[in-house]
Scaffold this motif. Sequence first.
Motif, mmCIF file in Angstrom:
data_model
loop_
_atom_site.group_PDB
_atom_site.id
_atom_site.type_symbol
_atom_site.label_atom_id
_atom_site.label_comp_id
_atom_site.label_asym_id
_atom_site.label_seq_id
_atom_site.Cartn_x
_atom_site.Cartn_y
_atom_site.Cartn_z
ATOM 1 N N LYS A 1 -7.308 4.395 3.004
ATOM 2 C CA LYS A 1 -7.875 4.350 1.647
ATOM 3 C C LYS A 1 -8.735 3.096 1.456
ATOM 4 O O LYS A 1 -9.872 3.188 0.979
ATOM 5 N N SER A 2 -8.181 1.949 1.833
ATOM 6 C CA SER A 2 -8.958 0.710 1.683
ATOM 7 C C SER A 2 -10.203 0.753 2.561
ATOM 8 O O SER A 2 -11.268 0.257 2.158
ATOM 9 N N THR A 3 -10.056 1.348 3.732
ATOM 10 C CA THR A 3 -11.200 1.480 4.637
ATOM 11 C C THR A 3 -12.324 2.252 3.948
ATOM 12 O O THR A 3 -13.480 1.832 3.969
ATOM 13 N N LEU B 1 -11.497 0.335 -7.349
ATOM 14 C CA LEU B 1 -10.253 -0.386 -7.613
ATOM 15 C C LEU B 1 -9.252 -0.082 -6.501
ATOM 16 O O LEU B 1 -8.800 1.056 -6.374
ATOM 17 N N ASP B 2 -8.945 -1.075 -5.707
ATOM 18 C CA ASP B 2 -8.040 -0.858 -4.581
ATOM 19 C C ASP B 2 -6.627 -1.297 -4.949
ATOM 20 O O ASP B 2 -6.306 -2.470 -4.884
ATOM 21 N N GLU B 3 -5.802 -0.362 -5.329
ATOM 22 C CA GLU B 3 -4.423 -0.644 -5.746
ATOM 23 C C GLU B 3 -4.405 -1.799 -6.751
ATOM 24 O O GLU B 3 -3.561 -2.676 -6.681
ATOM 25 N N ALA B 4 -5.363 -1.755 -7.657
ATOM 26 C CA ALA B 4 -5.627 -2.915 -8.501
ATOM 27 C C ALA B 4 -4.447 -3.307 -9.389
ATOM 28 O O ALA B 4 -4.424 -4.401 -9.934
#
Lengths: 275, 255
Positions: free
Chosen positions: B47-49, B159-162
Amino acid sequence: MYDRHQPEVTPEHKEFLKRVKLKKVSVLTTQILILVLFFVVWELAARYKIIDAFITSQPSRVLKTLVNLYARGELLRHVGITCLETVIGFTSATVLGTATAIALWWSDFLAKVMEPYLVVLSSLPKIALGPIFIVWIGAGPAAIIVMTLAISIIVAILEVLNGFLSVDQEKIKLVKTFGARKLQVFTKVVLPASFPTIINALKVNVGLSWVGVIMGEFLVSKAGLGYLIVYGGQVFQLDLVMTSVLILAIAAAAMYQGVVYLEKIVVKNRYEIKE
Amino acid sequence: MENAVEVHSVKMKYHSLNGEIDALEEIDLSVGRGEFISIVGPSGCGKSTLLSIIAGLLAPTAGYVLVNGKKVTGTSSEVGYMLQKDHLFDWRTIYGNVVLGLEIRGDLTPENAGYVQELLKMYGLYEFKDKYPNQLSGGMRQRAALIRTLAIKPDILLLDEAFSALDYQTRLAVAEDIYSIIKKENKTAVLVTHDIAEGISMADRVVVLSRRPAVIKNIHEIKLTCSNRTPLSSREAPEFRQYFNRIWKELDVHV
Ligand SMILES: Nc1ncnc2c1ncn2[C@@H]1O[C@H](COP(=O)(O)OP(=O)(O)O)[C@@H](O)[C@H]1O
Ligand SMILES: [Mg+2]
Protein backbone atom coordinates in the motif's frame (compact mmCIF):
# COMPACT_ATOMS: atom_id res chain seq x y z
CA MET A 1 -7.78 18.78 25.03
CA TYR A 2 -5.80 21.56 23.47
CA ASP A 3 -3.41 23.34 25.75
CA ARG A 4 -1.68 22.41 28.91
CA HIS A 5 -2.94 24.63 31.67
CA GLN A 6 -1.30 25.36 34.94
CA PRO A 7 -3.48 24.08 37.78
CA GLU A 8 -3.67 25.79 41.16
CA VAL A 9 -0.86 24.69 43.45
CA THR A 10 -2.45 22.67 46.21
CA PRO A 11 -0.94 22.41 49.72
CA GLU A 12 -0.09 18.75 49.06
CA HIS A 13 1.80 19.73 45.96
CA LYS A 14 3.63 22.46 47.87
CA GLU A 15 4.58 19.85 50.45
CA PHE A 16 5.83 17.60 47.66
CA LEU A 17 7.91 20.38 46.12
CA LYS A 18 9.34 21.18 49.52
CA ARG A 19 10.39 17.56 50.02
CA VAL A 20 12.04 17.43 46.61
CA LYS A 21 13.92 20.61 47.38
CA LEU A 22 14.96 19.36 50.81
CA LYS A 23 16.35 16.21 49.26
CA LYS A 24 18.33 18.24 46.75
CA VAL A 25 19.80 20.39 49.51
CA SER A 26 20.78 17.39 51.62
CA VAL A 27 22.47 15.71 48.65
CA LEU A 28 24.47 18.85 47.97
CA THR A 29 25.38 19.25 51.65
CA THR A 30 26.60 15.67 51.82
CA GLN A 31 28.65 16.14 48.68
CA ILE A 32 30.37 19.20 50.12
CA LEU A 33 30.86 17.40 53.41
CA ILE A 34 32.62 14.49 51.74
CA LEU A 35 34.95 16.87 49.97
CA VAL A 36 35.77 18.79 53.13
CA LEU A 37 36.20 15.57 55.08
CA PHE A 38 38.56 14.22 52.44
CA PHE A 39 40.84 17.23 52.69
CA VAL A 40 40.66 17.41 56.48
CA VAL A 41 41.51 13.72 56.88
CA TRP A 42 44.32 14.05 54.35
CA GLU A 43 45.72 17.09 56.14
CA LEU A 44 45.49 15.58 59.62
CA ALA A 45 46.87 12.21 58.53
CA ALA A 46 49.88 13.95 57.05
CA ARG A 47 50.32 16.27 60.02
CA TYR A 48 50.26 13.42 62.56
CA LYS A 49 52.57 11.33 60.36
CA ILE A 50 50.04 8.59 59.71
CA ILE A 51 50.93 9.00 56.05
CA ASP A 52 54.18 10.26 54.60
CA ALA A 53 53.55 13.75 53.30
CA PHE A 54 56.67 13.47 51.18
CA ILE A 55 54.95 11.00 48.88
CA THR A 56 51.31 11.91 49.46
CA SER A 57 51.68 15.66 49.85
CA GLN A 58 49.04 17.43 51.94
CA PRO A 59 46.43 20.16 51.44
CA SER A 60 48.38 22.89 53.21
CA ARG A 61 51.42 22.19 51.07
CA VAL A 62 49.28 22.10 47.97
CA LEU A 63 47.96 25.50 48.92
CA LYS A 64 51.49 26.80 49.50
CA THR A 65 52.61 25.43 46.13
CA LEU A 66 49.64 27.07 44.52
CA VAL A 67 50.47 30.44 46.04
CA ASN A 68 54.12 30.08 45.06
CA LEU A 69 53.28 29.19 41.51
CA TYR A 70 50.92 32.09 41.33
CA ALA A 71 53.46 34.51 42.80
CA ARG A 72 56.03 33.45 40.22
CA GLY A 73 53.43 34.07 37.54
CA GLU A 74 53.70 30.44 36.45
CA LEU A 75 50.27 29.25 37.48
CA LEU A 76 48.34 31.17 34.85
CA ARG A 77 50.93 30.43 32.20
CA HIS A 78 50.74 26.67 32.68
CA VAL A 79 46.99 26.54 33.12
CA GLY A 80 46.54 28.89 30.17
CA ILE A 81 48.72 26.84 27.85
CA THR A 82 47.00 23.58 28.73
CA CYS A 83 43.53 25.04 28.41
CA LEU A 84 44.37 26.71 25.13
CA GLU A 85 45.75 23.47 23.71
CA THR A 86 42.66 21.62 24.87
CA VAL A 87 40.24 24.15 23.45
CA ILE A 88 42.03 24.26 20.09
CA GLY A 89 42.33 20.48 19.93
CA PHE A 90 38.72 20.00 20.97
CA THR A 91 37.33 22.59 18.60
CA SER A 92 39.30 21.39 15.61
CA ALA A 93 38.40 17.77 16.34
CA THR A 94 34.74 18.73 16.50
CA VAL A 95 34.81 20.82 13.33
CA LEU A 96 36.92 18.40 11.29
CA GLY A 97 35.08 15.39 12.70
CA THR A 98 31.68 16.86 11.82
CA ALA A 99 32.91 17.86 8.36
CA THR A 100 34.19 14.34 7.75
CA ALA A 101 30.95 12.86 9.04
CA ILE A 102 29.02 15.07 6.61
CA ALA A 103 31.17 13.81 3.73
CA LEU A 104 30.63 10.20 4.80
CA TRP A 105 26.87 10.75 5.13
CA TRP A 106 26.78 12.37 1.74
CA SER A 107 28.62 9.64 -0.10
CA ASP A 108 27.66 6.12 0.72
CA PHE A 109 30.55 4.95 -1.41
CA LEU A 110 33.06 6.99 0.57
CA ALA A 111 31.60 5.69 3.84
CA LYS A 112 31.96 2.08 2.69
CA VAL A 113 35.53 2.69 1.52
CA MET A 114 36.54 4.42 4.75
CA GLU A 115 34.93 1.94 7.10
CA PRO A 116 37.89 -0.44 7.70
CA TYR A 117 40.29 2.48 8.08
CA LEU A 118 38.10 4.10 10.67
CA VAL A 119 37.79 0.84 12.56
CA VAL A 120 41.56 0.37 12.66
CA LEU A 121 42.20 3.99 13.57
CA SER A 122 39.62 3.94 16.32
CA SER A 123 41.13 0.86 17.96
CA LEU A 124 44.73 2.04 17.57
CA PRO A 125 46.12 3.53 20.81
CA LYS A 126 46.81 7.00 19.49
CA ILE A 127 49.59 7.63 22.03
CA ALA A 128 51.72 5.35 19.85
CA LEU A 129 51.64 8.07 17.21
CA GLY A 130 53.11 10.62 19.63
CA PRO A 131 56.78 10.18 18.67
CA ILE A 132 55.83 10.39 14.99
CA PHE A 133 54.07 13.71 15.51
CA ILE A 134 56.99 15.05 17.53
CA VAL A 135 59.46 14.13 14.81
CA TRP A 136 57.29 15.58 12.09
CA ILE A 137 55.99 18.69 13.79
CA GLY A 138 58.57 19.34 16.48
CA ALA A 139 58.31 19.12 20.24
CA GLY A 140 55.93 21.99 20.83
CA PRO A 141 52.29 22.91 21.30
CA ALA A 142 51.52 22.02 17.68
CA ALA A 143 52.44 18.37 18.29
CA ILE A 144 50.29 18.36 21.42
CA ILE A 145 47.30 19.73 19.52
CA VAL A 146 47.74 17.16 16.75
CA MET A 147 47.95 14.46 19.40
CA THR A 148 44.68 15.71 20.88
CA LEU A 149 43.11 15.82 17.47
CA ALA A 150 44.23 12.26 16.75
CA ILE A 151 42.69 11.01 19.96
CA SER A 152 39.32 12.69 19.66
CA ILE A 153 38.59 13.04 15.96
CA ILE A 154 37.74 9.41 15.26
CA VAL A 155 35.19 9.34 18.05
CA ALA A 156 33.79 12.64 16.79
CA ILE A 157 33.42 11.27 13.26
CA LEU A 158 31.80 8.02 14.34
CA GLU A 159 29.43 9.61 16.86
CA VAL A 160 28.26 12.37 14.56
CA LEU A 161 27.87 10.03 11.60
CA ASN A 162 25.91 7.68 13.79
CA GLY A 163 23.67 10.60 14.72
CA PHE A 164 23.14 11.46 11.05
CA LEU A 165 22.32 7.87 10.15
CA SER A 166 19.86 7.36 12.97
CA VAL A 167 17.59 10.20 11.83
CA ASP A 168 14.09 8.84 11.25
CA GLN A 169 13.76 7.76 7.62
CA GLU A 170 10.12 8.85 7.64
CA LYS A 171 11.18 12.42 8.43
CA ILE A 172 13.45 12.26 5.41
CA LYS A 173 10.58 10.86 3.34
CA LEU A 174 8.45 13.78 4.50
CA VAL A 175 10.82 16.43 3.14
CA LYS A 176 11.29 14.37 -0.02
CA THR A 177 7.53 14.54 -0.62
CA PHE A 178 8.08 18.29 -0.80
CA GLY A 179 10.75 17.69 -3.42
CA ALA A 180 13.76 18.24 -1.17
CA ARG A 181 17.15 17.67 -2.75
CA LYS A 182 20.01 16.06 -0.86
CA LEU A 183 21.39 19.34 0.45
CA GLN A 184 17.96 20.27 1.77
CA VAL A 185 17.45 16.85 3.31
CA PHE A 186 20.68 17.54 5.16
CA THR A 187 20.05 21.12 6.23
CA LYS A 188 16.33 20.83 6.99
CA VAL A 189 16.24 17.46 8.73
CA VAL A 190 19.46 15.54 9.24
CA LEU A 191 21.57 18.29 10.77
CA PRO A 192 18.99 19.83 13.11
CA ALA A 193 17.73 16.41 14.17
CA SER A 194 21.30 15.40 15.01
CA PHE A 195 22.14 18.36 17.22
CA PRO A 196 21.50 16.46 20.45
CA THR A 197 23.77 13.63 19.26
CA ILE A 198 26.47 16.07 18.23
CA ILE A 199 26.37 17.74 21.62
CA ASN A 200 26.66 14.35 23.29
CA ALA A 201 29.67 13.61 21.13
CA LEU A 202 31.13 16.89 22.31
CA LYS A 203 30.73 15.83 25.91
CA VAL A 204 32.70 12.65 25.29
CA ASN A 205 35.25 14.62 23.31
CA VAL A 206 35.96 17.11 26.06
CA GLY A 207 37.26 14.25 28.19
CA LEU A 208 39.25 12.76 25.31
CA SER A 209 40.79 16.13 24.49
CA TRP A 210 42.14 16.44 28.02
CA VAL A 211 43.61 12.95 27.71
CA GLY A 212 45.23 14.00 24.43
CA VAL A 213 46.66 17.22 25.81
CA ILE A 214 48.06 15.70 28.99
CA MET A 215 49.55 12.79 27.05
CA GLY A 216 51.05 15.23 24.61
CA GLU A 217 52.51 17.31 27.42
CA PHE A 218 53.92 14.18 29.04
CA LEU A 219 55.78 13.48 25.81
CA VAL A 220 56.79 16.98 24.85
CA SER A 221 57.28 18.41 28.34
CA LYS A 222 57.88 22.11 28.02
CA ALA A 223 54.97 23.79 29.68
CA GLY A 224 51.45 23.14 30.87
CA LEU A 225 49.83 21.11 33.61
CA GLY A 226 50.93 17.81 32.08
CA TYR A 227 54.47 19.08 32.07
CA LEU A 228 54.20 20.13 35.75
CA ILE A 229 52.91 16.67 36.65
CA VAL A 230 55.71 14.85 34.82
CA TYR A 231 58.33 17.27 36.08
CA GLY A 232 57.04 17.05 39.66
CA GLY A 233 57.15 13.26 39.44
CA GLN A 234 60.71 13.26 38.11
CA VAL A 235 62.09 15.53 40.83
CA PHE A 236 59.93 13.84 43.45
CA GLN A 237 57.94 16.95 44.26
CA LEU A 238 54.59 15.37 44.98
CA ASP A 239 53.27 18.76 46.13
CA LEU A 240 53.61 20.00 42.59
CA VAL A 241 52.04 16.84 41.16
CA MET A 242 49.02 16.94 43.46
CA THR A 243 48.52 20.65 42.92
CA SER A 244 48.58 20.21 39.16
CA VAL A 245 46.20 17.26 39.29
CA LEU A 246 43.74 19.27 41.38
CA ILE A 247 43.88 22.23 39.02
CA LEU A 248 43.44 19.85 36.12
CA ALA A 249 40.35 18.36 37.72
CA ILE A 250 38.85 21.81 38.18
CA ALA A 251 39.70 22.96 34.65
CA ALA A 252 38.30 19.77 33.06
CA ALA A 253 35.10 20.03 35.09
CA ALA A 254 34.73 23.69 34.11
CA MET A 255 35.09 22.89 30.43
CA TYR A 256 32.57 20.06 30.67
CA GLN A 257 30.13 22.46 32.30
CA GLY A 258 30.80 24.83 29.40
CA VAL A 259 29.60 22.17 26.96
CA VAL A 260 26.57 21.43 29.14
CA TYR A 261 25.78 25.13 29.04
CA LEU A 262 26.17 25.12 25.27
CA GLU A 263 23.77 22.21 25.12
CA LYS A 264 21.28 24.25 27.07
CA ILE A 265 21.34 27.15 24.68
CA VAL A 266 21.63 25.19 21.45
CA VAL A 267 19.39 22.21 22.10
CA LYS A 268 17.06 22.93 24.98
CA ASN A 269 16.04 26.34 23.71
CA ARG A 270 14.51 24.74 20.69
CA TYR A 271 11.89 23.00 22.77
CA GLU A 272 11.45 25.91 25.10
CA ILE A 273 8.01 26.11 26.63
CA LYS A 274 6.82 29.64 25.93
CA GLU A 275 3.67 29.95 27.93
CA MET B 1 -13.51 15.61 -17.18
CA GLU B 2 -10.21 13.86 -16.70
CA ASN B 3 -9.49 11.82 -13.59
CA ALA B 4 -7.36 13.27 -10.81
CA VAL B 5 -5.22 10.14 -10.66
CA GLU B 6 -4.83 7.30 -13.11
CA VAL B 7 -2.67 4.31 -12.34
CA HIS B 8 -1.89 2.29 -15.45
CA SER B 9 -0.56 -1.29 -15.19
CA VAL B 10 1.81 -0.36 -12.43
CA LYS B 11 4.21 -3.06 -11.26
CA MET B 12 6.79 -2.72 -8.57
CA LYS B 13 9.68 -4.98 -7.74
CA TYR B 14 12.18 -4.28 -5.00
CA HIS B 15 15.66 -5.66 -5.33
CA SER B 16 17.71 -6.60 -2.34
CA LEU B 17 20.60 -8.98 -1.73
CA ASN B 18 18.15 -11.58 -0.48
CA GLY B 19 16.41 -11.51 -3.80
CA GLU B 20 13.54 -9.73 -5.45
CA ILE B 21 10.37 -8.71 -3.71
CA ASP B 22 7.32 -8.38 -5.90
CA ALA B 23 5.35 -5.66 -4.18
CA LEU B 24 2.79 -4.67 -6.80
CA GLU B 25 1.51 -6.83 -9.60
CA GLU B 26 -0.32 -4.95 -12.30
CA ILE B 27 -2.36 -2.24 -10.58
CA ASP B 28 -4.94 -0.28 -12.56
CA LEU B 29 -6.92 2.34 -10.76
CA SER B 30 -8.43 5.72 -11.36
CA VAL B 31 -9.56 8.31 -8.89
CA GLY B 32 -12.08 10.92 -9.94
CA ARG B 33 -11.77 14.57 -9.06
CA GLY B 34 -13.00 15.28 -5.55
CA GLU B 35 -13.37 11.58 -4.87
CA PHE B 36 -12.30 9.95 -1.60
CA ILE B 37 -10.77 6.52 -2.08
CA SER B 38 -9.69 4.14 0.65
CA ILE B 39 -7.22 1.40 0.00
CA VAL B 40 -7.26 -1.52 2.40
CA GLY B 41 -5.06 -4.57 2.34
CA PRO B 42 -3.01 -6.80 4.59
CA SER B 43 0.09 -5.19 6.03
CA GLY B 44 3.14 -5.47 3.83
CA CYS B 45 1.09 -5.90 0.67
CA GLY B 46 2.40 -2.77 -0.99
CA LYS B 47 0.00 0.00 0.00
CA SER B 48 2.72 2.48 0.95
CA THR B 49 4.61 1.49 -2.18
CA LEU B 50 1.59 2.39 -4.31
CA LEU B 51 1.23 5.79 -2.63
CA SER B 52 4.95 6.50 -3.02
CA ILE B 53 4.64 5.76 -6.72
CA ILE B 54 1.63 8.06 -7.09
CA ALA B 55 3.53 10.76 -5.19
CA GLY B 56 6.51 10.40 -7.50
CA LEU B 57 8.86 9.32 -4.73
CA LEU B 58 9.41 5.94 -6.37
CA ALA B 59 9.56 5.03 -10.04
CA PRO B 60 7.50 1.92 -10.83
CA THR B 61 9.20 -1.07 -12.44
CA ALA B 62 6.56 -1.00 -15.16
CA GLY B 63 3.50 1.06 -15.99
CA TYR B 64 2.90 4.72 -15.30
CA VAL B 65 0.78 7.12 -13.29
CA LEU B 66 -1.05 10.20 -14.51
CA VAL B 67 -1.84 13.03 -12.13
CA ASN B 68 -4.18 15.62 -13.63
CA GLY B 69 -3.47 14.03 -16.98
CA LYS B 70 0.29 14.46 -16.74
CA LYS B 71 2.73 11.60 -16.36
CA VAL B 72 4.36 11.49 -12.94
CA THR B 73 8.15 11.69 -13.09
CA GLY B 74 8.91 13.11 -9.68
CA THR B 75 7.29 14.88 -6.77
CA SER B 76 5.12 17.86 -7.53
CA SER B 77 3.06 20.31 -5.57
CA GLU B 78 -0.10 18.83 -7.07
CA VAL B 79 0.19 15.90 -4.71
CA GLY B 80 0.35 16.22 -0.94
CA TYR B 81 1.44 13.32 1.22
CA MET B 82 0.52 12.66 4.84
CA LEU B 83 2.46 10.06 6.73
CA GLN B 84 1.49 7.84 9.63
CA LYS B 85 3.04 10.11 12.22
CA ASP B 86 2.79 13.87 12.05
CA HIS B 87 6.60 14.21 11.97
CA LEU B 88 6.42 17.80 13.08
CA PHE B 89 9.97 18.92 13.74
CA ASP B 90 10.31 19.67 17.42
CA TRP B 91 13.00 22.27 16.72
CA ARG B 92 10.59 24.37 14.69
CA THR B 93 7.55 26.27 15.85
CA ILE B 94 4.15 25.29 14.46
CA TYR B 95 4.44 28.09 11.93
CA GLY B 96 7.97 26.96 11.04
CA ASN B 97 6.61 23.47 10.54
CA VAL B 98 3.64 24.33 8.37
CA VAL B 99 5.73 26.41 5.97
CA LEU B 100 8.32 23.63 5.61
CA GLY B 101 7.02 22.49 2.23
CA LEU B 102 6.87 26.02 0.84
CA GLU B 103 10.34 26.70 2.17
CA ILE B 104 11.77 23.60 0.50
CA ARG B 105 10.06 24.37 -2.79
CA GLY B 106 11.31 27.95 -2.61
CA ASP B 107 7.70 29.12 -2.68
CA LEU B 108 7.50 31.01 0.59
CA THR B 109 6.16 34.15 -1.07
CA PRO B 110 4.15 36.73 0.88
CA GLU B 111 0.94 35.45 -0.79
CA ASN B 112 1.65 31.88 0.20
CA ALA B 113 2.61 32.93 3.71
CA GLY B 114 -0.69 34.76 3.87
CA TYR B 115 -2.50 31.63 2.70
CA VAL B 116 -0.83 29.62 5.47
CA GLN B 117 -1.91 32.21 8.03
CA GLU B 118 -5.46 31.89 6.73
CA LEU B 119 -5.35 28.11 7.00
CA LEU B 120 -4.04 28.39 10.54
CA LYS B 121 -6.83 30.78 11.42
CA MET B 122 -9.52 28.74 9.73
CA TYR B 123 -8.50 25.55 11.45
CA GLY B 124 -7.94 26.97 14.90
CA LEU B 125 -4.18 26.83 15.09
CA TYR B 126 -3.36 30.48 14.65
CA GLU B 127 -2.91 31.23 18.31
CA PHE B 128 -0.54 28.27 18.57
CA LYS B 129 1.62 29.25 15.66
CA ASP B 130 4.55 30.29 17.82
CA LYS B 131 4.35 27.24 20.05
CA TYR B 132 6.42 24.13 19.67
CA PRO B 133 4.88 20.79 18.62
CA ASN B 134 5.38 19.21 22.05
CA GLN B 135 2.96 21.75 23.45
CA LEU B 136 0.11 20.49 21.27
CA SER B 137 -2.20 17.52 21.64
CA GLY B 138 -2.05 14.61 19.21
CA GLY B 139 -5.12 15.80 17.35
CA MET B 140 -3.81 19.31 16.92
CA ARG B 141 -0.47 18.00 15.78
CA GLN B 142 -2.16 15.96 13.06
CA ARG B 143 -4.10 19.03 12.05
CA ALA B 144 -0.86 21.02 11.83
CA ALA B 145 0.56 18.23 9.68
CA LEU B 146 -2.45 18.53 7.37
CA ILE B 147 -2.00 22.28 7.11
CA ARG B 148 1.66 21.69 6.27
CA THR B 149 0.46 19.50 3.39
CA LEU B 150 -2.30 21.90 2.31
CA ALA B 151 0.13 24.83 2.30
CA ILE B 152 1.60 23.74 -1.04
CA LYS B 153 -1.95 23.76 -2.48
CA PRO B 154 -2.11 20.17 -3.69
CA ASP B 155 -5.20 18.91 -5.57
CA ILE B 156 -4.67 15.40 -4.36
CA LEU B 157 -3.97 14.22 -0.85
CA LEU B 158 -2.38 10.88 -0.14
CA LEU B 159 -2.86 9.69 3.42
CA ASP B 160 -0.74 6.74 4.47
CA GLU B 161 -2.27 5.29 7.64
CA ALA B 162 -2.44 8.91 8.69
CA PHE B 163 -4.43 8.19 11.85
CA SER B 164 -3.03 4.90 13.02
CA ALA B 165 -0.45 6.38 15.38
CA LEU B 166 -3.25 7.88 17.48
CA ASP B 167 -5.24 6.19 20.22
CA TYR B 168 -8.72 5.02 19.27
CA GLN B 169 -10.81 7.93 20.59
CA THR B 170 -8.47 10.59 19.23
CA ARG B 171 -8.36 8.71 15.97
CA LEU B 172 -12.12 8.91 15.49
CA ALA B 173 -12.08 12.61 16.30
CA VAL B 174 -9.10 13.35 14.07
CA ALA B 175 -10.57 11.35 11.17
CA GLU B 176 -13.72 13.43 11.52
CA ASP B 177 -11.70 16.60 11.64
CA ILE B 178 -9.41 15.84 8.71
CA TYR B 179 -12.30 14.53 6.63
CA SER B 180 -14.24 17.74 7.04
CA ILE B 181 -11.20 19.81 6.11
CA ILE B 182 -10.53 17.71 3.03
CA LYS B 183 -14.16 18.06 1.92
CA LYS B 184 -14.19 21.77 2.63
CA GLU B 185 -11.01 22.30 0.65
CA ASN B 186 -12.47 20.16 -2.15
CA LYS B 187 -9.50 17.84 -2.41
CA THR B 188 -9.22 14.44 -3.97
CA ALA B 189 -8.02 11.96 -1.39
CA VAL B 190 -6.48 8.51 -1.32
CA LEU B 191 -6.39 7.00 2.14
CA VAL B 192 -4.40 3.89 2.89
CA THR B 193 -5.45 2.04 6.00
CA HIS B 194 -5.53 -1.42 7.48
CA ASP B 195 -8.61 -0.46 9.49
CA ILE B 196 -11.58 -1.61 7.42
CA ALA B 197 -14.11 0.45 9.36
CA GLU B 198 -12.04 3.59 8.99
CA GLY B 199 -11.66 2.91 5.28
CA ILE B 200 -15.42 2.53 4.75
CA SER B 201 -16.34 5.43 6.99
CA MET B 202 -14.49 7.98 4.90
CA ALA B 203 -14.55 6.65 1.37
CA ASP B 204 -16.67 6.90 -1.76
CA ARG B 205 -14.96 3.72 -2.91
CA VAL B 206 -12.93 1.13 -1.06
CA VAL B 207 -10.20 -0.68 -2.97
CA VAL B 208 -9.26 -4.07 -1.56
CA LEU B 209 -5.76 -5.27 -2.28
CA SER B 210 -4.61 -8.88 -2.09
CA ARG B 211 -1.60 -10.14 -0.25
CA ARG B 212 1.79 -9.39 -1.78
CA PRO B 213 2.34 -9.15 -4.71
CA ALA B 214 -0.72 -6.95 -4.59
CA VAL B 215 -3.45 -7.00 -7.16
CA ILE B 216 -6.81 -5.31 -6.80
CA LYS B 217 -9.19 -7.91 -5.45
CA ASN B 218 -12.28 -5.80 -5.58
CA ILE B 219 -13.52 -2.24 -5.52
CA HIS B 220 -16.58 -1.43 -3.42
CA GLU B 221 -18.70 1.56 -4.19
CA ILE B 222 -19.81 2.78 -0.77
CA LYS B 223 -23.42 3.94 -0.78
CA LEU B 224 -24.72 4.74 2.66
CA THR B 225 -28.12 6.02 3.62
CA CYS B 226 -27.28 8.84 5.93
CA SER B 227 -27.74 12.53 5.57
CA ASN B 228 -24.75 14.79 6.07
CA ARG B 229 -22.20 12.10 5.71
CA THR B 230 -19.19 12.23 8.00
CA PRO B 231 -16.96 9.37 9.12
CA LEU B 232 -18.86 9.06 12.39
CA SER B 233 -22.34 9.20 10.92
CA SER B 234 -21.26 6.71 8.26
CA ARG B 235 -20.60 4.19 10.97
CA GLU B 236 -24.25 4.51 12.00
CA ALA B 237 -25.58 3.75 8.52
CA PRO B 238 -27.41 0.42 8.17
CA GLU B 239 -25.26 -0.72 5.22
CA PHE B 240 -22.03 -0.18 7.10
CA ARG B 241 -21.97 -3.66 8.62
CA GLN B 242 -22.57 -5.35 5.31
CA TYR B 243 -19.69 -3.53 3.65
CA PHE B 244 -17.54 -4.34 6.62
CA ASN B 245 -18.35 -8.05 6.51
CA ARG B 246 -17.84 -8.31 2.79
CA ILE B 247 -14.47 -6.60 2.88
CA TRP B 248 -13.44 -8.54 5.94
CA LYS B 249 -14.10 -11.80 4.10
CA GLU B 250 -12.17 -10.60 1.08
CA LEU B 251 -9.18 -9.69 3.16
CA ASP B 252 -9.18 -13.25 4.43
CA VAL B 253 -7.35 -12.49 7.63
CA HIS B 254 -5.65 -15.40 9.36
CA VAL B 255 -4.04 -15.40 12.74
N1 LIG C 1 12.89 -0.10 -0.06
C1 LIG C 1 12.49 -1.39 -0.03
N2 LIG C 1 13.34 -2.37 -0.36
C2 LIG C 1 12.96 -3.67 -0.34
N3 LIG C 1 11.73 -4.08 0.01
C3 LIG C 1 10.83 -3.14 0.36
C4 LIG C 1 11.16 -1.76 0.36
N4 LIG C 1 10.06 -1.06 0.77
C5 LIG C 1 9.10 -1.98 0.99
N5 LIG C 1 9.54 -3.22 0.74
C6 LIG C 1 8.77 -4.46 0.83
O1 LIG C 1 7.68 -4.36 -0.04
C7 LIG C 1 6.51 -4.87 0.57
C8 LIG C 1 5.42 -3.82 0.59
O2 LIG C 1 5.78 -2.76 1.45
P1 LIG C 1 4.81 -1.56 1.80
O3 LIG C 1 4.40 -0.91 0.54
O4 LIG C 1 5.47 -0.72 2.82
O5 LIG C 1 3.57 -2.33 2.44
P2 LIG C 1 2.32 -1.77 3.26
O6 LIG C 1 2.38 -0.29 3.26
O7 LIG C 1 1.14 -2.32 2.55
O8 LIG C 1 2.42 -2.34 4.63
C9 LIG C 1 6.90 -5.32 1.96
O9 LIG C 1 7.05 -6.71 1.93
C10 LIG C 1 8.20 -4.64 2.22
O10 LIG C 1 9.02 -5.45 3.00
MG1 LIG D 1 2.62 1.03 4.89
